[in-house]
Design an enzyme around this catalytic site. Structure first.
Site, PDB file in Angstrom:
ATOM      1  N   PHE A  29       0.728  -1.287  -0.173  1.00  0.00           N
ATOM      2  CA  PHE A  29       0.011  -0.062   0.244  1.00  0.00           C
ATOM      3  C   PHE A  29       0.991   1.199   0.089  1.00  0.00           C
ATOM      4  O   PHE A  29       1.753   1.385   0.732  1.00  0.00           O
ATOM      5  CB  PHE A  29      -0.971  -0.182   1.293  1.00  0.00           C
ATOM      6  CG  PHE A  29      -1.667   1.241   1.375  1.00  0.00           C
ATOM      7  CD1 PHE A  29      -2.975   1.327   0.226  1.00  0.00           C
ATOM      8  CD2 PHE A  29      -1.707   2.150   2.175  1.00  0.00           C
ATOM      9  CE1 PHE A  29      -3.666   2.468   0.385  1.00  0.00           C
ATOM     10  CE2 PHE A  29      -2.286   3.124   2.353  1.00  0.00           C
ATOM     11  CZ  PHE A  29      -3.454   3.206   1.410  1.00  0.00           C
ATOM     12  N   GLY A  30       0.737   2.264  -1.118  1.00  0.00           N
ATOM     13  CA  GLY A  30       1.295   3.332  -1.205  1.00  0.00           C
ATOM     14  C   GLY A  30       0.491   4.495  -0.794  1.00  0.00           C
ATOM     15  O   GLY A  30      -0.644   4.784  -1.147  1.00  0.00           O
ATOM     16  N   TYR A  31       0.835   5.457   0.018  1.00  0.00           N
ATOM     17  CA  TYR A  31      -0.053   6.558   0.391  1.00  0.00           C
ATOM     18  C   TYR A  31       0.696   7.904   0.044  1.00  0.00           C
ATOM     19  O   TYR A  31      -0.002   8.877   0.513  1.00  0.00           O
ATOM     20  CB  TYR A  31      -0.507   6.246   1.759  1.00  0.00           C
ATOM     21  CG  TYR A  31       0.647   6.260   2.925  1.00  0.00           C
ATOM     22  CD1 TYR A  31       1.122   7.369   3.553  1.00  0.00           C
ATOM     23  CD2 TYR A  31       1.098   5.009   3.066  1.00  0.00           C
ATOM     24  CE1 TYR A  31       2.224   7.146   4.497  1.00  0.00           C
ATOM     25  CE2 TYR A  31       1.967   4.847   4.301  1.00  0.00           C
ATOM     26  CZ  TYR A  31       2.540   5.826   4.790  1.00  0.00           C
ATOM     27  OH  TYR A  31       3.662   5.902   5.752  1.00  0.00           O
ATOM     28  N   SER A  79       4.984   9.227  -1.102  1.00  0.00           N
ATOM     29  CA  SER A  79       6.051   8.987  -2.342  1.00  0.00           C
ATOM     30  C   SER A  79       5.952   7.677  -2.710  1.00  0.00           C
ATOM     31  O   SER A  79       6.376   7.520  -4.044  1.00  0.00           O
ATOM     32  CB  SER A  79       7.343   9.294  -1.702  1.00  0.00           C
ATOM     33  OG  SER A  79       7.853   8.218  -0.645  1.00  0.00           O
ATOM     34  N   GLU A 134      12.511   2.322   3.256  1.00  0.00           N
ATOM     35  CA  GLU A 134      11.482   2.620   4.380  1.00  0.00           C
ATOM     36  C   GLU A 134      11.831   2.264   5.668  1.00  0.00           C
ATOM     37  O   GLU A 134      11.386   3.152   6.685  1.00  0.00           O
ATOM     38  CB  GLU A 134      10.128   1.873   4.123  1.00  0.00           C
ATOM     39  CG  GLU A 134       9.717   2.359   2.804  1.00  0.00           C
ATOM     40  CD  GLU A 134       9.261   3.690   2.531  1.00  0.00           C
ATOM     41  OE1 GLU A 134       8.796   4.277   3.565  1.00  0.00           O
ATOM     42  OE2 GLU A 134       9.303   4.052   1.311  1.00  0.00           O
TER      43      GLU A 134
END
Length: 191
Positions: A18-20, A22, A95
């Site tokens: 899941f990207g929210y 960058s 990350e």
């Protein structure tokens, strides 16, 4: 922690991420599929200190975090199972280099149904959580904070533009950027 995560994944299926922020505009990995998704119980917030990427120890910047409460619209990426170990190792370096995030499995709702996805969340107990910031503090950070990947302002703007390109609105982020533009314009008039 990476080994524990890979054990939880199990290797039997493709992996969703899941990207929210960058990860939407710079995923840095190949994927087999991308879909818009919504996570309930978490929200995107520009409330994590960045002392390297978007600021310095002397002038910390901000990056987004996924905090508990509310909901968040973003993007999920499907990584084919035979590529997961390589992709996740690179993602971990990106990350989790400082170990600030709490990686967890979140249920993401897509147009094709729900998926379990890896997401990088932040605890409000983290020393990198900013707590509540005043409008003046956001303006100061947008005007001054810059790290090895650029300014906090550019990071926030790129995120908003990328969200909009996927048909996702973020009123809180749009308001912060408008606030920062007003502050930058005011500073320019005074100079």
């Amino acid at each position: 922690m990476l080994a524990h995560f890979l054990h939880q994944w199990g290797g039997k299926d493709d992996l969703w991420v899941f990207g929210y922020a960058s990860l939407i505009w710079r995923p840095d990995f190949e994927f087999a599929e991308r879909q818009r998704a919504t996570v309930h119980g978490w929200h995107r917030a520009l409330k994590m200190w960045s002392r390297i990427n978007r600021g310095t120890p002397e002038c910390p910047g901000l990056v987004f975090a996924l905090l508990s409460g509310g909901s968040c619209h973003g993007v999920v990426y499907r990584i084919p199972k035979h590529e997961v170990r390589e992709v996740v190792a690179r993602l971990w370096l990106r990350e989790m280099v400082t170990g600030v995030y709490d990686p967890r499995w979140l249920r993401c709702h897509t147009g094709k149904g729900p998926v379990q996805a890896l997401a990088f969340t932040l605890s409000r107990r983290s020393p990198n959580y900013t707590g509540e910031l005043s409008e003046a503090r956001y303006r100061q950070i947008f005007a001054d904070a810059c790290g090895r990947y650029g300014t906090t302002h550019d990071y926030a703007r790129q995120t908003l533009e990328s969200l909009q390109s996927h048909g996702i609105s973020d009123a809180a982020l749009a308001r912060l950027l408008k606030l920062s533009q007003a502050g930058l314009a005011s500073d320019a008039r005074e100079a």
